[in-house]
Motif scaffolding. Structure first.
Motif, PDB file in Angstrom:
ATOM      1  N   THR A  78       2.211  -7.972 -11.851  1.00 44.61           N
ATOM      2  CA  THR A  78       1.676  -6.980 -10.930  1.00 44.61           C
ATOM      3  C   THR A  78       1.776  -7.497  -9.509  1.00 44.61           C
ATOM      4  O   THR A  78       1.443  -8.658  -9.232  1.00 44.61           O
ATOM      5  N   LEU A  79       2.240  -6.637  -8.640  1.00 49.54           N
ATOM      6  CA  LEU A  79       2.377  -6.945  -7.217  1.00 49.54           C
ATOM      7  C   LEU A  79       1.186  -6.351  -6.483  1.00 49.54           C
ATOM      8  O   LEU A  79       0.754  -5.231  -6.794  1.00 49.54           O
ATOM      9  N   TYR A  80       0.666  -7.090  -5.506  1.00 46.32           N
ATOM     10  CA  TYR A  80      -0.479  -6.632  -4.739  1.00 46.32           C
ATOM     11  C   TYR A  80      -0.168  -6.661  -3.247  1.00 46.32           C
ATOM     12  O   TYR A  80       0.658  -7.448  -2.785  1.00 46.32           O
ATOM     13  N   LEU A  81      -0.882  -5.816  -2.520  1.00 45.49           N
ATOM     14  CA  LEU A  81      -0.864  -5.876  -1.062  1.00 45.49           C
ATOM     15  C   LEU A  81      -2.296  -5.686  -0.585  1.00 45.49           C
ATOM     16  O   LEU A  81      -2.845  -4.585  -0.685  1.00 45.49           O
ATOM     17  N   GLN A  82      -2.883  -6.773  -0.116  1.00 44.66           N
ATOM     18  CA  GLN A  82      -4.220  -6.712   0.463  1.00 44.66           C
ATOM     19  C   GLN A  82      -4.070  -6.372   1.937  1.00 44.66           C
ATOM     20  O   GLN A  82      -3.411  -7.117   2.680  1.00 44.66           O
ATOM     21  N   MET A  83      -4.677  -5.274   2.344  1.00 41.19           N
ATOM     22  CA  MET A  83      -4.543  -4.808   3.721  1.00 41.19           C
ATOM     23  C   MET A  83      -5.912  -4.825   4.389  1.00 41.19           C
ATOM     24  O   MET A  83      -6.818  -4.098   3.970  1.00 41.19           O
ATOM     25  N   ASN A  84      -6.046  -5.652   5.395  1.00 41.40           N
ATOM     26  CA  ASN A  84      -7.292  -5.769   6.151  1.00 41.40           C
ATOM     27  C   ASN A  84      -7.066  -5.313   7.584  1.00 41.40           C
ATOM     28  O   ASN A  84      -5.934  -5.214   8.052  1.00 41.40           O
ATOM     29  N   SER A  85      -8.169  -5.070   8.284  1.00 41.03           N
ATOM     30  CA  SER A  85      -8.109  -4.657   9.688  1.00 41.03           C
ATOM     31  C   SER A  85      -7.121  -3.519   9.889  1.00 41.03           C
ATOM     32  O   SER A  85      -6.274  -3.557  10.788  1.00 41.03           O
ATOM     33  N   LEU A  86      -7.220  -2.527   9.047  1.00 37.28           N
ATOM     34  CA  LEU A  86      -6.260  -1.424   9.081  1.00 37.28           C
ATOM     35  C   LEU A  86      -6.350  -0.647  10.379  1.00 37.28           C
ATOM     36  O   LEU A  86      -7.435  -0.495  10.961  1.00 37.28           O
ATOM     37  N   LYS A  87      -5.196  -0.170  10.822  1.00 41.37           N
ATOM     38  CA  LYS A  87      -5.078   0.586  12.049  1.00 41.37           C
ATOM     39  C   LYS A  87      -4.514   1.975  11.745  1.00 41.37           C
ATOM     40  O   LYS A  87      -3.811   2.145  10.738  1.00 41.37           O
ATOM     41  N   PRO A  88      -4.767   2.947  12.612  1.00 45.03           N
ATOM     42  CA  PRO A  88      -4.191   4.289  12.374  1.00 45.03           C
ATOM     43  C   PRO A  88      -2.673   4.257  12.209  1.00 45.03           C
ATOM     44  O   PRO A  88      -2.126   5.045  11.430  1.00 45.03           O
ATOM     45  N   GLU A  89      -2.011   3.345  12.894  1.00 44.66           N
ATOM     46  CA  GLU A  89      -0.547   3.268  12.778  1.00 44.66           C
ATOM     47  C   GLU A  89      -0.077   2.715  11.439  1.00 44.66           C
ATOM     48  O   GLU A  89       1.119   2.694  11.159  1.00 44.66           O
ATOM     49  N   ASP A  90      -1.003   2.255  10.600  1.00 46.69           N
ATOM     50  CA  ASP A  90      -0.647   1.845   9.246  1.00 46.69           C
ATOM     51  C   ASP A  90      -0.567   3.035   8.295  1.00 46.69           C
ATOM     52  O   ASP A  90      -0.159   2.884   7.138  1.00 46.69           O
ATOM     53  N   THR A  91      -0.957   4.209   8.762  1.00 45.16           N
ATOM     54  CA  THR A  91      -0.916   5.402   7.936  1.00 45.16           C
ATOM     55  C   THR A  91       0.509   5.707   7.503  1.00 45.16           C
ATOM     56  O   THR A  91       1.414   5.813   8.340  1.00 45.16           O
ATOM     57  N   ALA A  92       0.722   5.809   6.193  1.00 43.26           N
ATOM     58  CA  ALA A  92       2.058   6.047   5.648  1.00 43.26           C
ATOM     59  C   ALA A  92       1.967   6.159   4.135  1.00 43.26           C
ATOM     60  O   ALA A  92       0.937   5.862   3.535  1.00 43.26           O
ATOM     61  N   GLN A 120      -0.391   6.979  -1.036  1.00 44.92           N
ATOM     62  CA  GLN A 120      -0.678   7.329   0.355  1.00 44.92           C
ATOM     63  C   GLN A 120      -1.817   6.481   0.910  1.00 44.92           C
ATOM     64  O   GLN A 120      -2.856   6.315   0.260  1.00 44.92           O
ATOM     65  N   VAL A 121      -1.596   5.965   2.110  1.00 46.29           N
ATOM     66  CA  VAL A 121      -2.632   5.253   2.855  1.00 46.29           C
ATOM     67  C   VAL A 121      -2.857   6.001   4.158  1.00 46.29           C
ATOM     68  O   VAL A 121      -1.911   6.229   4.916  1.00 46.29           O
ATOM     69  N   THR A 122      -4.096   6.390   4.404  1.00 48.99           N
ATOM     70  CA  THR A 122      -4.448   7.114   5.620  1.00 48.99           C
ATOM     71  C   THR A 122      -5.577   6.379   6.323  1.00 48.99           C
ATOM     72  O   THR A 122      -6.622   6.129   5.722  1.00 48.99           O
TER      73      THR A 122
END
Length: 125
Positions: A78-92, A120-122
């Protein structure tokens, strides 16, 4: 043949965190790139992060360095992506990708043979 299924997307406020998962099944290769790409409306698909399963080396696009962490569980495949400090420009829409072990430039989507359906990440401001 490799089958990839992503999960973990959603909606968060700026500064929040999400963890994406990508379960891989089938004939995956022990020495290959697995990666996360994203595509926002009206923009080209871009490589976000990749991991080389042979040695665990990781690669990131500049805009996510220090905020995102890619990892791979060899046992669960399994592949993971931990995303912290998300910004509006990360929406995709975020996609998991895997290649057949021939390698290449990790951020070039042409080297990847297998793709997930996307999650989807918003990020709202």
């Amino acid at each position: 043949q490799v089958h990839l299924v992503e999960s973990g997307g959603g909606s968060v406020q700026a500064g929040g965190s999400l963890r994406l998962s990508c379960a891989a099944s089938g004939d995956t290769y022990s020495k290959s790139y697995m990666a996360w790409f994203r595509q926002a409306p009206g923009k080209e698909r871009e490589g976000v992060a990749a991991i080389y399963t042979g040695d665990g080396g990781t690669y990131y696009t500049d805009s996510v360095k220090g905020r995102f962490t890619i990892s791979h569980d060899n046992v669960q495949n399994t592949l993971y992506l931990q995303m912290n400090s998300l910004k509006p420009e990360d929406t995709a829409m975020y996609y998991c990708a895997a290649e057949d072990g021939f390698g290449g430039t990790w951020s070039d989507d042409r080297i990847y043979n297998y793709w997930g359906q996307g999650t989807q990440v918003t990020v709202s401001s």
